[in-house]
Write a protein that holds these residues in place. Structure first.
Motif, PDB file in Angstrom:
ATOM      1  N   ASP A 243       0.758  10.093 -10.873  1.00  0.00           N
ATOM      2  CA  ASP A 243       1.572  11.264 -11.205  1.00  0.00           C
ATOM      3  C   ASP A 243       0.673  12.480 -11.399  1.00  0.00           C
ATOM      4  O   ASP A 243       0.256  12.802 -12.507  1.00  0.00           O
ATOM      5  CB  ASP A 243       2.390  10.981 -12.457  1.00  0.00           C
ATOM      6  CG  ASP A 243       3.321  12.125 -12.826  1.00  0.00           C
ATOM      7  OD1 ASP A 243       3.427  13.094 -12.037  1.00  0.00           O
ATOM      8  OD2 ASP A 243       3.940  12.041 -13.899  1.00  0.00           O
ATOM      9  N   VAL A 244       0.366  13.146 -10.312  1.00  0.00           N
ATOM     10  CA  VAL A 244      -0.546  14.287 -10.374  1.00  0.00           C
ATOM     11  C   VAL A 244       0.077  15.450 -11.146  1.00  0.00           C
ATOM     12  O   VAL A 244      -0.625  16.207 -11.806  1.00  0.00           O
ATOM     13  CB  VAL A 244      -1.016  14.705  -8.962  1.00  0.00           C
ATOM     14  CG1 VAL A 244       0.079  15.401  -8.182  1.00  0.00           C
ATOM     15  CG2 VAL A 244      -2.261  15.576  -9.040  1.00  0.00           C
ATOM     16  N   ASP A 245       1.405  15.587 -11.116  1.00  0.00           N
ATOM     17  CA  ASP A 245       2.044  16.658 -11.882  1.00  0.00           C
ATOM     18  C   ASP A 245       1.823  16.479 -13.379  1.00  0.00           C
ATOM     19  O   ASP A 245       1.682  17.458 -14.118  1.00  0.00           O
ATOM     20  CB  ASP A 245       3.542  16.729 -11.563  1.00  0.00           C
ATOM     21  CG  ASP A 245       3.801  17.356 -10.200  1.00  0.00           C
ATOM     22  OD1 ASP A 245       3.053  18.273  -9.819  1.00  0.00           O
ATOM     23  OD2 ASP A 245       4.746  16.921  -9.521  1.00  0.00           O
ATOM     24  N   SER A 246       1.776  15.244 -13.836  1.00  0.00           N
ATOM     25  CA  SER A 246       1.483  14.968 -15.239  1.00  0.00           C
ATOM     26  C   SER A 246       0.053  15.393 -15.581  1.00  0.00           C
ATOM     27  O   SER A 246      -0.197  15.970 -16.641  1.00  0.00           O
ATOM     28  CB  SER A 246       1.684  13.483 -15.535  1.00  0.00           C
ATOM     29  OG  SER A 246       1.368  13.199 -16.868  1.00  0.00           O
TER      30      SER A 246
ATOM     31  N   TYR B  89      -1.713  17.750 -13.995  1.00  0.00           N
ATOM     32  CA  TYR B  89      -1.706  19.210 -13.993  1.00  0.00           C
ATOM     33  C   TYR B  89      -1.097  19.739 -15.290  1.00  0.00           C
ATOM     34  O   TYR B  89      -1.634  20.662 -15.908  1.00  0.00           O
ATOM     35  CB  TYR B  89      -0.908  19.755 -12.812  1.00  0.00           C
ATOM     36  CG  TYR B  89      -1.471  19.478 -11.442  1.00  0.00           C
ATOM     37  CD1 TYR B  89      -2.754  19.011 -11.256  1.00  0.00           C
ATOM     38  CD2 TYR B  89      -0.695  19.698 -10.317  1.00  0.00           C
ATOM     39  CE1 TYR B  89      -3.252  18.768  -9.980  1.00  0.00           C
ATOM     40  CE2 TYR B  89      -1.184  19.466  -9.045  1.00  0.00           C
ATOM     41  CZ  TYR B  89      -2.454  18.999  -8.875  1.00  0.00           C
ATOM     42  OH  TYR B  89      -2.933  18.773  -7.619  1.00  0.00           O
ATOM     43  N   GLY B  90       0.040  19.168 -15.695  1.00  0.00           N
ATOM     44  CA  GLY B  90       0.713  19.614 -16.912  1.00  0.00           C
ATOM     45  C   GLY B  90      -0.161  19.454 -18.144  1.00  0.00           C
ATOM     46  O   GLY B  90      -0.207  20.336 -19.007  1.00  0.00           O
ATOM     47  N   SER B  91      -0.863  18.331 -18.234  1.00  0.00           N
ATOM     48  CA  SER B  91      -1.763  18.098 -19.373  1.00  0.00           C
ATOM     49  C   SER B  91      -2.878  19.131 -19.409  1.00  0.00           C
ATOM     50  O   SER B  91      -3.236  19.643 -20.481  1.00  0.00           O
ATOM     51  CB  SER B  91      -2.377  16.697 -19.291  1.00  0.00           C
ATOM     52  OG  SER B  91      -1.401  15.715 -19.418  1.00  0.00           O
ATOM     53  N   MET B  92      -3.424  19.453 -18.246  1.00  0.00           N
ATOM     54  CA  MET B  92      -4.512  20.436 -18.189  1.00  0.00           C
ATOM     55  C   MET B  92      -3.989  21.837 -18.501  1.00  0.00           C
ATOM     56  O   MET B  92      -4.642  22.601 -19.214  1.00  0.00           O
ATOM     57  CB  MET B  92      -5.197  20.377 -16.837  1.00  0.00           C
ATOM     58  CG  MET B  92      -5.864  19.023 -16.606  1.00  0.00           C
ATOM     59  SD  MET B  92      -6.768  18.934 -15.084  1.00  0.00           S
ATOM     60  CE  MET B  92      -8.272  19.723 -15.597  1.00  0.00           C
ATOM     61  N   GLU B  93      -2.815  22.174 -17.967  1.00  0.00           N
ATOM     62  CA  GLU B  93      -2.227  23.485 -18.256  1.00  0.00           C
ATOM     63  C   GLU B  93      -1.948  23.629 -19.757  1.00  0.00           C
ATOM     64  O   GLU B  93      -2.217  24.683 -20.345  1.00  0.00           O
ATOM     65  CB  GLU B  93      -0.929  23.664 -17.464  1.00  0.00           C
ATOM     66  CG  GLU B  93      -1.159  23.857 -15.979  1.00  0.00           C
ATOM     67  CD  GLU B  93       0.092  23.718 -15.156  1.00  0.00           C
ATOM     68  OE1 GLU B  93       0.188  24.419 -14.132  1.00  0.00           O
ATOM     69  OE2 GLU B  93       0.988  22.915 -15.508  1.00  0.00           O
TER      70      GLU B  93
ATOM     71  N   LEU C  35      -3.859  22.501  -8.624  1.00  0.00           N
ATOM     72  CA  LEU C  35      -4.025  23.288  -9.840  1.00  0.00           C
ATOM     73  C   LEU C  35      -5.321  24.072  -9.704  1.00  0.00           C
ATOM     74  O   LEU C  35      -6.368  23.505  -9.374  1.00  0.00           O
ATOM     75  CB  LEU C  35      -4.085  22.376 -11.072  1.00  0.00           C
ATOM     76  CG  LEU C  35      -4.290  23.077 -12.407  1.00  0.00           C
ATOM     77  CD1 LEU C  35      -3.091  23.969 -12.730  1.00  0.00           C
ATOM     78  CD2 LEU C  35      -4.515  22.070 -13.514  1.00  0.00           C
ATOM     79  N   VAL C  36      -5.241  25.363  -9.951  1.00  0.00           N
ATOM     80  CA  VAL C  36      -6.418  26.226  -9.890  1.00  0.00           C
ATOM     81  C   VAL C  36      -6.684  26.750 -11.299  1.00  0.00           C
ATOM     82  O   VAL C  36      -5.800  27.295 -11.947  1.00  0.00           O
ATOM     83  CB  VAL C  36      -6.207  27.398  -8.915  1.00  0.00           C
ATOM     84  CG1 VAL C  36      -7.411  28.328  -8.913  1.00  0.00           C
ATOM     85  CG2 VAL C  36      -5.916  26.881  -7.516  1.00  0.00           C
ATOM     86  N   ILE C  37      -7.905  26.551 -11.752  1.00  0.00           N
ATOM     87  CA  ILE C  37      -8.346  27.039 -13.057  1.00  0.00           C
ATOM     88  C   ILE C  37      -9.443  28.056 -12.801  1.00  0.00           C
ATOM     89  O   ILE C  37     -10.387  27.778 -12.071  1.00  0.00           O
ATOM     90  CB  ILE C  37      -8.881  25.880 -13.923  1.00  0.00           C
ATOM     91  CG1 ILE C  37      -7.789  24.829 -14.121  1.00  0.00           C
ATOM     92  CG2 ILE C  37      -9.397  26.399 -15.258  1.00  0.00           C
ATOM     93  CD1 ILE C  37      -8.286  23.539 -14.743  1.00  0.00           C
ATOM     94  N   ARG C  38      -9.301  29.245 -13.386  1.00  0.00           N
ATOM     95  CA  ARG C  38     -10.311  30.298 -13.217  1.00  0.00           C
ATOM     96  C   ARG C  38     -10.879  30.678 -14.574  1.00  0.00           C
ATOM     97  O   ARG C  38     -10.175  30.714 -15.571  1.00  0.00           O
ATOM     98  CB  ARG C  38      -9.678  31.535 -12.589  1.00  0.00           C
ATOM     99  CG  ARG C  38      -9.381  31.406 -11.130  1.00  0.00           C
ATOM    100  CD  ARG C  38      -8.973  32.771 -10.557  1.00  0.00           C
ATOM    101  NE  ARG C  38      -8.782  32.695  -9.135  1.00  0.00           N
ATOM    102  CZ  ARG C  38      -7.633  32.383  -8.540  1.00  0.00           C
ATOM    103  NH1 ARG C  38      -6.576  32.124  -9.259  1.00  0.00           N
ATOM    104  NH2 ARG C  38      -7.546  32.333  -7.233  1.00  0.00           N
TER     105      ARG C  38
END
Length: 82
Positions: free
Chosen positions: A8-11, A13-17, A40-43
């Protein structure tokens, strides 16, 4: 890392966001990947870009980083910069 089917890649991404939501050092956004799906892009403040995406055809989650602060050797890029 252990790879599992049906990841579940969306999970992820959500955790990182969520973890970075209150950060003044990082911003997050989701983009469509040219390989399909999204990433997911993190800057950070300096413009370094960290990209996280699921690569199902290669059975991996790829984490990559790029920065505009250095030059590449001739032939490594069409534009001479990365």
């Amino acid at each position: 890392m252990e790879y599992v089917t049906g990841f579940d890649v969306d999970s992820l991404y959500g955790s990182m966001e969520e973890a970075l939501a209150d950060s003044s050092d990082f911003t997050t956004e989701r983009e469509d990947s040219r390989l399909g799906g999204n990433r997911l892009v993190i800057r950070d403040e300096a413009g370094t870009r960290y990209t996280i995406r699921l690569v199902p055809q290669a059975s991996k989650v790829q984490i990559a980083a790029s920065s505009w602060c250095f030059k590449l050797e001739p032939g490594q890029s069409d534009h001479g910069r990365f």
